[in-house]
Each structure stands twice: as structure tokens, then as C-alpha cells.
Design a protein around this motif. Structure first.
Motif, PDB file in Angstrom:
ATOM      1  N   UNK A  13       0.832  -1.212   0.000  1.00 18.61           N
ATOM      2  CA  UNK A  13       0.000   0.000   0.000  1.00 18.61           C
ATOM      3  C   UNK A  13       0.864   1.259   0.000  1.00 18.61           C
ATOM      4  N   UNK A  14       1.950   1.239   0.776  1.00 19.48           N
ATOM      5  CA  UNK A  14       2.860   2.390   0.790  1.00 19.48           C
ATOM      6  C   UNK A  14       3.496   2.592  -0.583  1.00 19.48           C
ATOM      7  N   UNK A  15       3.899   1.500  -1.217  1.00 21.48           N
ATOM      8  CA  UNK A  15       4.514   1.598  -2.545  1.00 21.48           C
ATOM      9  C   UNK A  15       3.528   2.131  -3.579  1.00 21.48           C
ATOM     10  N   UNK A  16       2.273   1.802  -3.421  1.00 19.97           N
ATOM     11  CA  UNK A  16       1.263   2.232  -4.393  1.00 19.97           C
ATOM     12  C   UNK A  16       0.926   3.714  -4.284  1.00 19.97           C
ATOM     13  N   UNK A  17       1.331   4.352  -3.195  1.00 22.01           N
ATOM     14  CA  UNK A  17       1.111   5.801  -3.068  1.00 22.01           C
ATOM     15  C   UNK A  17       1.709   6.540  -4.259  1.00 22.01           C
ATOM     16  N   UNK A  18       2.844   6.058  -4.728  1.00 23.32           N
ATOM     17  CA  UNK A  18       3.569   6.733  -5.805  1.00 23.32           C
ATOM     18  C   UNK A  18       3.137   6.260  -7.195  1.00 23.32           C
ATOM     19  N   UNK A  19       2.231   5.314  -7.258  1.00 19.30           N
ATOM     20  CA  UNK A  19       1.792   4.787  -8.550  1.00 19.30           C
ATOM     21  C   UNK A  19       0.873   5.772  -9.252  1.00 19.30           C
ATOM     22  N   UNK A  20       0.648   5.527 -10.512  1.00 19.82           N
ATOM     23  CA  UNK A  20      -0.274   6.343 -11.307  1.00 19.82           C
ATOM     24  C   UNK A  20      -1.708   6.024 -10.874  1.00 19.82           C
ATOM     25  N   UNK A  21      -2.481   7.023 -10.472  1.00 24.20           N
ATOM     26  CA  UNK A  21      -3.867   6.782 -10.055  1.00 24.20           C
ATOM     27  C   UNK A  21      -4.722   6.131 -11.152  1.00 24.20           C
ATOM     28  N   UNK A  22      -4.301   6.259 -12.403  1.00 19.99           N
ATOM     29  CA  UNK A  22      -5.029   5.605 -13.493  1.00 19.99           C
ATOM     30  C   UNK A  22      -4.796   4.091 -13.492  1.00 19.99           C
ATOM     31  N   UNK A  23      -3.690   3.669 -12.874  1.00 21.44           N
ATOM     32  CA  UNK A  23      -3.305   2.262 -12.895  1.00 21.44           C
ATOM     33  C   UNK A  23      -3.507   1.547 -11.570  1.00 21.44           C
ATOM     34  N   UNK A  76      -1.841   4.147   6.110  1.00 23.37           N
ATOM     35  CA  UNK A  76      -0.748   4.494   5.199  1.00 23.37           C
ATOM     36  C   UNK A  76      -0.795   5.969   4.842  1.00 23.37           C
ATOM     37  N   UNK A  77      -1.966   6.461   4.540  1.00 22.81           N
ATOM     38  CA  UNK A  77      -2.115   7.869   4.171  1.00 22.81           C
ATOM     39  C   UNK A  77      -1.675   8.788   5.313  1.00 22.81           C
ATOM     40  N   UNK A  78      -1.882   8.322   6.537  1.00 22.84           N
ATOM     41  CA  UNK A  78      -1.530   9.109   7.726  1.00 22.84           C
ATOM     42  C   UNK A  78      -0.108   8.840   8.211  1.00 22.84           C
ATOM     43  N   UNK A  79       0.652   8.077   7.431  1.00 21.27           N
ATOM     44  CA  UNK A  79       2.037   7.796   7.811  1.00 21.27           C
ATOM     45  C   UNK A  79       2.170   6.765   8.914  1.00 21.27           C
ATOM     46  N   UNK A  80       1.164   5.931   9.064  1.00 18.16           N
ATOM     47  CA  UNK A  80       1.153   4.892  10.094  1.00 18.16           C
ATOM     48  C   UNK A  80       1.019   3.528   9.441  1.00 18.16           C
ATOM     49  N   UNK A  81       1.101   2.495  10.252  1.00 18.80           N
ATOM     50  CA  UNK A  81       0.959   1.152   9.720  1.00 18.80           C
ATOM     51  C   UNK A  81       0.419   0.207  10.770  1.00 18.80           C
ATOM     52  N   UNK A  82       0.337  -1.056  10.412  1.00 14.59           N
ATOM     53  CA  UNK A  82      -0.221  -2.034  11.347  1.00 14.59           C
ATOM     54  C   UNK A  82       0.612  -2.198  12.614  1.00 14.59           C
ATOM     55  N   UNK A  83       1.909  -1.920  12.555  1.00 21.66           N
ATOM     56  CA  UNK A  83       2.753  -2.076  13.748  1.00 21.66           C
ATOM     57  C   UNK A  83       2.259  -1.195  14.895  1.00 21.66           C
ATOM     58  N   UNK A  84       1.845   0.015  14.582  1.00 25.25           N
ATOM     59  CA  UNK A  84       1.359   0.914  15.638  1.00 25.25           C
ATOM     60  C   UNK A  84       0.058   0.394  16.246  1.00 25.25           C
ATOM     61  N   UNK A  85      -0.829  -0.122  15.411  1.00 22.00           N
ATOM     62  CA  UNK A  85      -2.105  -0.640  15.909  1.00 22.00           C
ATOM     63  C   UNK A  85      -1.875  -1.913  16.713  1.00 22.00           C
ATOM     64  N   UNK A  86      -1.037  -2.803  16.188  1.00 23.38           N
ATOM     65  CA  UNK A  86      -0.739  -4.030  16.917  1.00 23.38           C
ATOM     66  C   UNK A  86      -0.040  -3.720  18.243  1.00 23.38           C
ATOM     67  N   UNK A  87       0.812  -2.707  18.252  1.00 24.11           N
ATOM     68  CA  UNK A  87       1.451  -2.287  19.493  1.00 24.11           C
ATOM     69  C   UNK A  87       0.441  -1.801  20.521  1.00 24.11           C
ATOM     70  N   UNK A  88      -0.544  -1.066  20.056  1.00 27.04           N
ATOM     71  CA  UNK A  88      -1.593  -0.586  20.971  1.00 27.04           C
ATOM     72  C   UNK A  88      -2.417  -1.752  21.505  1.00 27.04           C
ATOM     73  N   UNK A  89      -2.740  -2.707  20.645  1.00 26.97           N
ATOM     74  CA  UNK A  89      -3.485  -3.878  21.115  1.00 26.97           C
ATOM     75  C   UNK A  89      -2.662  -4.665  22.135  1.00 26.97           C
ATOM     76  N   UNK A  90      -1.373  -4.797  21.867  1.00 26.45           N
ATOM     77  CA  UNK A  90      -0.491  -5.490  22.804  1.00 26.45           C
ATOM     78  C   UNK A  90      -0.451  -4.758  24.149  1.00 26.45           C
ATOM     79  N   UNK A  91      -0.407  -3.431  24.097  1.00 26.60           N
ATOM     80  CA  UNK A  91      -0.389  -2.631  25.324  1.00 26.60           C
ATOM     81  C   UNK A  91      -1.631  -2.891  26.169  1.00 26.60           C
ATOM     82  N   UNK A  92      -2.737  -3.164  25.505  1.00 24.65           N
ATOM     83  CA  UNK A  92      -4.004  -3.355  26.215  1.00 24.65           C
ATOM     84  C   UNK A  92      -4.141  -4.727  26.864  1.00 24.65           C
ATOM     85  N   UNK A  93      -3.289  -5.678  26.474  1.00 23.98           N
ATOM     86  CA  UNK A  93      -3.360  -6.991  27.115  1.00 23.98           C
ATOM     87  C   UNK A  93      -3.175  -6.827  28.606  1.00 23.98           C
TER      88      UNK A  93
END
Length: 112
Positions: A13-23, A76-93
Motif C-alpha cells: 500500500x505504501x509503494x502504491x502511493x507513488x503509482x499512477x492513479x489511473x493504474x 498508510x495515508x496518515x504515515x502509520x501502519x499495522x505495527x502501531x495498531x498491533x502495538x496498541x493492542x499489545x499494550x491493552x493486554x
């Protein structure tokens, strides 16, 4: 889906940010901006709720996959990824849901 799958998908998804929106659908979402991504995320959320209400397992899985996918696009658009969300879920255990909610309520009252 494993953490590895989420990570690999986030990388694509991060790599596709730079792709052509037509493609690229994802590039098109990024080019349209956060509001468009959030509208799509809201649509997918609603479709997931409807699928769950209807009770068809395959539809629930399909719509949840769409919801997760579009959540990853938003992150991805916000400069974040699953690691941050998974980290938060781990924190809540180890926290009860009531404790976690009470901790968030204090933040909400402070304007955060």
C-alpha cells in the motif's frame, strides 16, 4: 492473516502511493485525499455491520477484509501502519475493557 501478512500488505500500500492513479485503485484513493479514503472506510464499516447483522459467515469475512484493507490505506495515508495498531493492542493486554475505557475517558475530557 498474520502480522507478516499485514506488514507485507502495508508495504504494498505504501509503494502504491507513488503509482499512477489511473493504474492503481490505492493510488487513486491517495490522490483523492483523506476525505475520500475516510468516506470509503465508512462505507466498508457499514457494509461489515450489515453483513454481521445478516449473519452470513462468508459475507462477514469478505466485508471485514474490505474494512481491514481500507483501514490500512487510511493508516498508510496518515504515515502509520499495522505495527502501531498491533502495538496498541499489545499494550491493552492485561487491562480490563473497563479500565482501558476509563483511561481513554480521562484523555477525552482533556480535549485529546
Amino acid at each position: 492473516m498474520t502480522d507478516g501478512t499485514l506488514t507485507r500488505l502495508a508495504e504494498v500500500l505504501d509503494a502504491r502511493k507513488a503509482a499512477d492513479p489511473q493504474d492503481s485503485y490505492v493510488a487513486g484513493l491517495h490522490a483523492a485525499g483523506l476525505d475520500r479514503i475516510l468516506r470509503k472506510l465508512g462505507e466498508e464499516c457499514t457494509e461489515t455491520v450489515v453483513a454481521a447483522k445478516n449473519g452470513a459467515s462468508q459475507d462477514i469475512v469478505y466485508e471485514t477484509a474490505d474494512l481491514w484493507f481500507h483501514s490500512l490505506v487510511m493508516l498508510s495515508h496518515c504515515g502509520l501502519g499495522p505495527a502501531e495498531v498491533l502495538g496498541e493492542l499489545e499494550r491493552r493486554f492485561g487491562l480490563s475493557g473497563l479500565e482501558e475505557k476509563a483511561a481513554r475517558s480521562g484523555k477525552d475530557e482533556g480535549g485529546q
